[in-house]
Scaffold this active site. Structure first.
Site, PDB file in Angstrom:
ATOM      1  N   HIS A 103       0.835  -1.199   0.000  1.00 39.78           N
ATOM      2  CA  HIS A 103       0.000   0.000   0.000  1.00 39.78           C
ATOM      3  C   HIS A 103       0.867   1.244   0.000  1.00 39.78           C
ATOM      4  O   HIS A 103       1.981   1.234   0.503  1.00 39.78           O
ATOM      5  CB  HIS A 103      -0.975   0.007   1.183  1.00 39.78           C
ATOM      6  N   HIS A 105       0.737   5.285   1.025  1.00 41.93           N
ATOM      7  CA  HIS A 105       0.056   6.336   1.767  1.00 41.93           C
ATOM      8  C   HIS A 105       0.104   7.618   0.941  1.00 41.93           C
ATOM      9  O   HIS A 105       1.179   8.002   0.464  1.00 41.93           O
ATOM     10  CB  HIS A 105       0.767   6.606   3.101  1.00 41.93           C
TER      11      HIS A 105
END
Length: 141
Positions: A103, A105
């Site tokens: 992932h 941010h």
């Protein structure tokens, strides 16, 4: 490197087993708001493909995640009146990774305003829902 764990929290969100404040979705990626944001509008962008981190993700899936992160960054500047954007991506425990599904941010920033510490303050559902609505609307244009 340890194997991908299909029971990590982001895999459960991708399968619809856990809720999220979705801001973007296509056939290859999902983006949603962090429930413990470091700043207002802090979003996470994930590939839908099972990838532990940058060390095992396919180059095409990684490129797509970065493309979507850029779209969200641009929309965040507009929606949250950001002066800049911080992108963060961590790999393995030694690299600061906590959830083992790749992932990125996307953190909108205001000049002179420090980010909250990671995982320190849970935002209210009402605020997250309103922020997600605004970001989705901006991304739809």
């Amino acid at each position: 490197m340890p194997a991908y764990d299909p029971n990590n929290i982001f895999a459960k969100i991708l399968r619809g087993e856990l809720p999220c404040y979705k801001v973007y979705e296509d056939e290859k990626a999902l983006a949603f708001l962090d429930i413990m944001p470091r700043t207002p509008g802090h979003a996470l962008v994930l590939p839908k493909a099972p990838a532990r981190n940058i060390l095992d993700v396919s180059p095409d899936d990684l490129a797509h995640v970065i493309k979507i992160a850029q779209k969200i960054a641009k929309a965040s500047v507009e929606v949250f009146g950001a002066d800049g954007v911080t992108l963060q991506q961590f790999n393995e425990s030694a690299g600061g990774q906590v959830v083992f599904h790749l992932h990125v941010h996307v953190i909108p920033r205001q000049q002179g305003v420090a980010m909250k510490p990671p995982a320190s303050v849970r935002e209210t559902p009402e605020i997250l829902a309103e922020q997600a609505k605004k970001l989705m609307s901006a991304l739809a244009h």
